[in-house]
Design an enzyme around this catalytic site. Structure first.
Site, PDB file in Angstrom:
ATOM      1  N   ASP A 257      -8.368 -58.500  29.183  1.00 18.07           N
ATOM      2  CA  ASP A 257      -9.451 -59.092  29.984  1.00 18.07           C
ATOM      3  C   ASP A 257     -10.497 -58.069  30.441  1.00 18.07           C
ATOM      4  O   ASP A 257     -11.186 -58.307  31.431  1.00 18.07           O
ATOM      5  CB  ASP A 257      -8.853 -59.812  31.205  1.00 18.07           C
TER       6      ASP A 257
ATOM      7  N   GLY B 246       0.143 -53.164  35.640  1.00 17.23           N
ATOM      8  CA  GLY B 246       1.171 -53.724  34.747  1.00 17.23           C
ATOM      9  C   GLY B 246       1.295 -52.874  33.489  1.00 17.23           C
ATOM     10  O   GLY B 246       0.296 -52.540  32.869  1.00 17.23           O
TER      11      GLY B 246
ATOM     12  N   ARG C 253       1.694 -50.470  41.394  1.00 19.45           N
ATOM     13  CA  ARG C 253       0.447 -51.004  41.938  1.00 19.45           C
ATOM     14  C   ARG C 253       0.375 -50.482  43.369  1.00 19.45           C
ATOM     15  O   ARG C 253       0.998 -51.045  44.263  1.00 19.45           O
ATOM     16  CB  ARG C 253       0.456 -52.535  41.936  1.00 19.45           C
TER      17      ARG C 253
ATOM     18  N   ASP D 117      -3.360 -58.397  28.980  1.00 15.50           N
ATOM     19  CA  ASP D 117      -4.262 -59.523  29.243  1.00 15.50           C
ATOM     20  C   ASP D 117      -5.531 -59.505  28.393  1.00 15.50           C
ATOM     21  O   ASP D 117      -6.185 -60.544  28.241  1.00 15.50           O
ATOM     22  CB  ASP D 117      -4.667 -59.551  30.728  1.00 15.50           C
TER      23      ASP D 117
ATOM     24  N   ASP E 197      -8.082 -53.509  35.092  1.00 16.83           N
ATOM     25  CA  ASP E 197      -9.242 -53.465  35.998  1.00 16.83           C
ATOM     26  C   ASP E 197      -8.897 -52.921  37.383  1.00 16.83           C
ATOM     27  O   ASP E 197      -9.723 -52.231  38.000  1.00 16.83           O
ATOM     28  CB  ASP E 197      -9.958 -54.818  36.070  1.00 16.83           C
TER      29      ASP E 197
ATOM     30  N   ARG F 135      -2.853 -63.301  33.709  1.00 19.57           N
ATOM     31  CA  ARG F 135      -3.445 -63.358  35.060  1.00 19.57           C
ATOM     32  C   ARG F 135      -4.477 -64.475  35.116  1.00 19.57           C
ATOM     33  O   ARG F 135      -4.124 -65.613  34.809  1.00 19.57           O
ATOM     34  CB  ARG F 135      -4.051 -62.004  35.436  1.00 19.57           C
TER      35      ARG F 135
ATOM     36  N   THR G 110      -3.607 -53.154  28.950  1.00 14.68           N
ATOM     37  CA  THR G 110      -3.100 -54.368  29.614  1.00 14.68           C
ATOM     38  C   THR G 110      -2.890 -55.447  28.555  1.00 14.68           C
ATOM     39  O   THR G 110      -3.700 -55.561  27.633  1.00 14.68           O
ATOM     40  CB  THR G 110      -4.059 -54.905  30.701  1.00 14.68           C
TER      41      THR G 110
HETATM   42  O1  F6P Z   1      -1.762 -57.730  34.070  1.00 14.95           O
HETATM   43  C1  F6P Z   1      -0.591 -57.862  33.338  1.00 14.95           C
HETATM   44  C2  F6P Z   1       0.288 -58.935  33.898  1.00 14.95           C
HETATM   45  O2  F6P Z   1       1.450 -59.022  33.098  1.00 14.95           O
HETATM   46  C3  F6P Z   1      -0.371 -60.306  34.042  1.00 14.95           C
HETATM   47  O3  F6P Z   1      -0.450 -61.002  32.831  1.00 14.95           O
HETATM   48  C4  F6P Z   1       0.509 -60.950  35.082  1.00 14.95           C
HETATM   49  O4  F6P Z   1      -0.194 -61.942  35.796  1.00 14.95           O
HETATM   50  C5  F6P Z   1       0.869 -59.801  35.976  1.00 14.95           C
HETATM   51  O5  F6P Z   1       0.687 -58.622  35.215  1.00 14.95           O
HETATM   52  C6  F6P Z   1       2.272 -59.831  36.511  1.00 14.95           C
HETATM   53  O6  F6P Z   1       2.423 -58.760  37.363  1.00 14.95           O
HETATM   54  P1  F6P Z   1       3.817 -58.273  37.954  1.00 14.95           P
HETATM   55  O7  F6P Z   1       4.597 -57.622  36.846  1.00 14.95           O
HETATM   56  O8  F6P Z   1       3.447 -57.289  39.014  1.00 14.95           O
HETATM   57  O9  F6P Z   1       4.524 -59.476  38.461  1.00 14.95           O
END
Ligand code: F6P
Length: 324
Positions: free
Chosen positions: A130, A11, A72, A128, A103, A172, A126
């Site tokens: 985290d 992300g 990803r 998050d 991560d 997340r 990120t």
């Molecule tokens: O890890 C960053 C994040 O924005 C999380 O907070 C969220 O759960 C996820 O990515 C969403 O991913 P995507 O943009 O692939 O839907």
């Protein structure tokens, strides 16, 4: 080492561009060649690799997103995918990598580094926050401010209509963004995946709130709230139990990932980007550069990935005290 490659993966997060800029400029400063890999590991597999120089990163420090794009990659999760990626590493004469991400990015980097003996340094990026081993990840501060700004706006309308709002915040399976933005926006309650007593607390608050005749309220729900299932489910449950409340739900969504990076994120990204290149020059590998107590630290990928970062219990306590 003579040539490094840089990529962003997972992300995107505001401040990633400032980190790319720092990596490229630090490499140039230390007389290294540098190539940019587009779309993270996917670009490493599909050979989307281009030389970069000081000018390639002009005028990007203030931009959200990532000029290198992100992805990803499922293929990079496989041994075969990583073999393909290494073919391109050899083809371009890349001696070491800086990977910017979370991560998932570091999990891939650790395997890739082990299997192909290539030095890799990770820069935590990120929203998050985290990642174990760093107080802050790039993008978290900007996302925090975006959430607070959105909640402030929702509070205006919540108050005008005396409504109870459930606002879903990203993160997340972690509650860092929800908890801190909850404190900063004065939320009446915060529900995070790390604690399972939120419902009791929420009920207590709703009963107290009714007694106090509170006209409007904001409850932040972390998207990873496993027990509740998210803001929509929490709102449905509360509406059934407390029909006297006029409830609404807002899911903030990807708005939290965009926008101009805050000064804090730009400075963090600049420090960590330069430190990552300097760590590679110092023969470090399989580490993440992080910030602990405002100082740059090196954390082995193994440690960063094995341990779970904990929410600060004193911040949890604050939300309860302050919602009285
Ligand atoms: O890890 C960053 C994040 O924005 C999380 O907070 C969220 O759960 C996820 O990515 C969403 O991913 P995507 O943009 O692939 O839907």
């Amino acid at each position: 080492i003579k040539k490094i490659g840089v990529l962003t993966s997972g992300g995107d997060a505001p401040g990633m561009n400032a980190a790319i800029r720092a990596v490229v400029r630090a490499a140039v400063y230390h007389k290294l060649q540098v190539v940019g890999i587009k779309q993270g590991y996917h670009g490493l597999i599909t050979d989307k690799i281009k030389p970069m120089n000081s000018k390639s990163v002009s005028n990007i420090i203030h931009q959200g997103g990532t000029i290198l794009k992100s992805a990803r990659s499922q293929e990079f999760r496989t041994v075969e995918g990583r073999v393909k990626a290494f073919e391109n590493v050899k083809k371009h004469g890349i001696d070491a990598l800086v990977v910017i991400g979370g991560d998932g990015t570091f999990t891939g980097a650790r395997l890739f580094g082990q299997e192909h003996n290539i030095p890799i340094v990770g820069v935590p990026g990120t929203i998050d926050n985290d990642l174990y081993g760093t107080d802050y990840t790039i993008g978290y501060d900007t996302a925090l401010n975006t959430v607070v700004d959105a909640v402030d706006k929702i509070r205006d309308t919540a108050s005008a209509h005396s409504r109870l709002f459930f606002i879903e915040v990203m993160g997340r399976d972690a509650g860092f963004l929800a908890l801190r933005s909850g404190i900063a926006s004065g939320a009446e309650a915060v529900m995070v995946p790390e604690i399972d007593t939120d419902f009791k607390q929420l009920n207590k608050f709703l009963e107290q709130g009714m007694r106090k005749d509170k006209s409007s309220s904001i409850v932040l729900v972390a998207e990873g709230e496993k027990i509740s299932g998210g803001a929509i489910q929490v709102a449905e449950r509360v509406s059934k139990e407390y029909p006297e409340y006029d409830t609404r739900v807002t899911i903030l969504g990807h708005i939290q990932r965009g926008g101009t990076p805050s000064a804090f994120d730009r400075v963090t990204a600049s420090r960590l980007g330069v430190s990552a290149v300097e760590a590679l020059i110092d023969d470090q590998k399989s580490i993440m550069v992080g910030l602990v107590n405002k100082e740059v630290v090196h954390v082995p990928f193994n440690q960063a990935l094995k341990n779970k970062k904990k929410l600060n219990p004193s911040l949890l306590e604050l939300t309860e005290i302050l919602s009285i």
